[in-house]
Write a protein that holds these residues in place. Structure first.
Motif, PDB file in Angstrom:
ATOM      1  N   GLY A   6     -67.907  -5.215  17.298  1.00 26.79           N
ATOM      2  CA  GLY A   6     -66.411  -5.263  18.125  1.00 26.79           C
ATOM      3  C   GLY A   6     -66.619  -6.213  19.396  1.00 26.79           C
ATOM      4  O   GLY A   6     -67.617  -5.792  20.293  1.00 26.79           O
ATOM      5  N   GLU A   7     -65.633  -7.092  19.578  1.00 22.97           N
ATOM      6  CA  GLU A   7     -65.831  -8.159  20.541  1.00 22.97           C
ATOM      7  C   GLU A   7     -64.935  -7.615  21.896  1.00 22.97           C
ATOM      8  O   GLU A   7     -65.089  -8.187  22.999  1.00 22.97           O
ATOM      9  N   ASN A   8     -64.395  -6.474  21.846  1.00 20.91           N
ATOM     10  CA  ASN A   8     -63.265  -6.016  22.735  1.00 20.91           C
ATOM     11  C   ASN A   8     -63.721  -5.551  24.122  1.00 20.91           C
ATOM     12  O   ASN A   8     -62.941  -5.927  25.290  1.00 20.91           O
ATOM     13  N   ILE A   9     -64.931  -5.050  24.377  1.00 22.78           N
ATOM     14  CA  ILE A   9     -65.538  -4.562  25.661  1.00 22.78           C
ATOM     15  C   ILE A   9     -66.061  -6.099  26.181  1.00 22.78           C
ATOM     16  O   ILE A   9     -67.341  -6.345  25.973  1.00 22.78           O
ATOM     17  N   ASN A  10     -65.276  -6.725  27.070  1.00 23.35           N
ATOM     18  CA  ASN A  10     -65.479  -7.905  27.352  1.00 23.35           C
ATOM     19  C   ASN A  10     -64.922  -8.251  28.536  1.00 23.35           C
ATOM     20  O   ASN A  10     -63.863  -8.036  28.932  1.00 23.35           O
ATOM     21  N   VAL A  11     -65.611  -8.777  29.506  1.00 22.00           N
ATOM     22  CA  VAL A  11     -65.200  -9.054  31.103  1.00 22.00           C
ATOM     23  C   VAL A  11     -64.034  -9.858  31.011  1.00 22.00           C
ATOM     24  O   VAL A  11     -63.240 -10.006  31.909  1.00 22.00           O
ATOM     25  N   GLN A  14     -58.259  -9.293  29.660  1.00 25.38           N
ATOM     26  CA  GLN A  14     -57.054  -9.096  30.684  1.00 25.38           C
ATOM     27  C   GLN A  14     -57.141  -7.396  31.025  1.00 25.38           C
ATOM     28  O   GLN A  14     -57.068  -6.897  31.981  1.00 25.38           O
ATOM     29  N   SER A  15     -57.256  -6.523  29.832  1.00 29.97           N
ATOM     30  CA  SER A  15     -56.820  -5.202  30.123  1.00 29.97           C
ATOM     31  C   SER A  15     -58.293  -4.354  30.513  1.00 29.97           C
ATOM     32  O   SER A  15     -58.092  -3.576  31.343  1.00 29.97           O
ATOM     33  N   ILE A  16     -59.474  -5.075  30.435  1.00 35.13           N
ATOM     34  CA  ILE A  16     -60.557  -4.212  30.532  1.00 35.13           C
ATOM     35  C   ILE A  16     -61.384  -4.800  31.818  1.00 35.13           C
ATOM     36  O   ILE A  16     -62.444  -4.208  32.172  1.00 35.13           O
ATOM     37  N   GLY A  17     -61.213  -6.062  32.053  1.00 30.53           N
ATOM     38  CA  GLY A  17     -62.172  -6.805  32.747  1.00 30.53           C
ATOM     39  C   GLY A  17     -62.158  -6.402  34.113  1.00 30.53           C
ATOM     40  O   GLY A  17     -63.562  -6.223  34.866  1.00 30.53           O
ATOM     41  N   ALA A  18     -61.160  -6.038  34.692  1.00 30.79           N
ATOM     42  CA  ALA A  18     -60.877  -5.337  35.928  1.00 30.79           C
ATOM     43  C   ALA A  18     -61.863  -4.066  36.152  1.00 30.79           C
ATOM     44  O   ALA A  18     -62.426  -3.942  37.275  1.00 30.79           O
ATOM     45  N   ALA A  19     -61.595  -3.483  35.105  1.00 34.84           N
ATOM     46  CA  ALA A  19     -62.456  -2.073  35.111  1.00 34.84           C
ATOM     47  C   ALA A  19     -63.922  -2.135  35.093  1.00 34.84           C
ATOM     48  O   ALA A  19     -64.598  -1.043  35.771  1.00 34.84           O
ATOM     49  N   PHE A  20     -64.367  -3.246  34.864  1.00 35.93           N
ATOM     50  CA  PHE A  20     -65.887  -3.388  34.836  1.00 35.93           C
ATOM     51  C   PHE A  20     -66.350  -3.467  36.357  1.00 35.93           C
ATOM     52  O   PHE A  20     -67.079  -2.821  36.657  1.00 35.93           O
TER      53      PHE A  20
END
Ligand code: THG
Length: 293
Positions: A6-11, A14-20
């Motif tokens: 799965g590629e989705n956990i990616n900096v 748009q949706s998850i980058g800021a959470a990192f």
């Protein structure tokens, strides 16, 4: 059958980058859980170059993801200290992603693969950058496998990535990856293969990306592709990877072989695949409206 990462956990997302960067664990957990439930075999954790805080970010990400997922992880960053900090926490056998041939990268990463008994993705990016064709990919493979073997990594633990490139760019590079897949078993027996599938549709209209990804997957699978880094939430793609879309697979194979196809006998979806394969093989020119021609 192709293994799916799965590629989705990616900096870059748009949706998850800021959470990192803000270390918000809830959005990361919920994405990791969803990707796991969607049926992935591995999760890729991509924090980008992460030059500054990578060595704190990667272990945080690994433990956050492992709170909700038992899947093995692929660690993706150019920061070797971040890779090591992540490897220390991985419960399952990890995959060290993007071991390219630039001297400083390969020298730092190969010892980590051995020390942590990991597997690795050997990225065919040399000191001179991107290989230009299938033959240059073969030369880089031989070099990479030699260096990995020398330090005790065996072929079965090396996943070669020929680097998929966008269809909107040089089409010879798109066909070179397919050609390379056919050559790999002879030049590096026992090595596995993997591609970042979504690269091929980078920069194309959003709603058409899945079609390009799926058609290209079938083309690569024909030559024995072992694994692909993919959008975890593309259900159709997963059907193809699991060998449950034989009708579309045979349409794609006919189109690859440039056979005379009775286009009137095809439904809309089959026709879209034929047009897409013609673009991906260089039989037709790419434009953002390739399906309408
Ligand atoms: N080979 C290897 N590793 C890789 C790649 C590769 N890692 C990174 C990349 N390529 C594979 N991962 C992605 C992740 C996301 C996207 C493409 C490839 C992508 N994301 C959407 C976008 O940018 O439009 C959506 C992002 C979002 O959620 O906002 O396309 O080739 N070894």
């Amino acid at each position: 059958m192709v293994l799916l990462i799965g590629e989705n956990i990616n900096v870059m997302s748009q949706s998850i980058g800021a959470a990192f960067n803000e270390r918000q664990s809830e959005p990361v957990r919920s994405l990791a859980k969803a990707a796991t439930e969607a049926g992935m075999d591995y999760l890729d954790l991509n924090i980008g170059p992460a030059k500054k805080h990578g060595a704190e970010l990667m272990p945080w990400l690994v433990s956050t993801v492992q709170e909700v997922s038992d899947l093995p992880l692929s660690l993706d960053t150019t920061n070797a200290a971040a890779i090591e900090a992540g490897l220390r926490l991985c419960k399952r056998r990890a995959l060290v992603n993007s071991v390219s041939l630039q001297p400083e990268r390969i020298e730092q990463l190969l010892p980590l693969v051995t020390e942590y008994k990991a597997e690795m993705i050997g990225l065919l990016w040399g000191s001179d950058g991107m290989p230009r064709d299938a033959n240059e990919r073969c030369m880089l493979t031989v070099d990479l496998v030699y260096k990995a073997n020398k330090i005790g990594i065996s072929n079965q633990d090396i996943w070669i990535d020929p680097i998929a490139t966008p269809v909107s760019g040089e089409i010879n590079q798109v066909t070179a990856c397919v050609e390379f897949m056919a050559m790999l078993p002879d030049i590096a027996p026992g090595c596995k293969s993997v591609v970042g599938l979504s690269n091929v549709s980078n920069g194309t209209p959003q709603h058409l990306r899945p079609l390009l990804n799926r058609a290209y997957l079938i083309m690569l699978m024909r030559y024995g592709l072992h694994a692909a880094i993919v959008d975890a939430f593309d259900k159709e793609l997963q059907e193809i990877a699991r060998g449950r879309a034989q009708n579309i697979v045979s349409v794609v194979h006919h189109a690859m072989d440039n056979e005379n196809i009775d286009l009137n006998a095809l439904n809309k979806m089959e026709l879209d695949y034929v047009k897409t394969v013609r673009v991906l093989t260089g039989q037709a020119l790419y434009s953002d409206s390739w399906l309408e021609i």
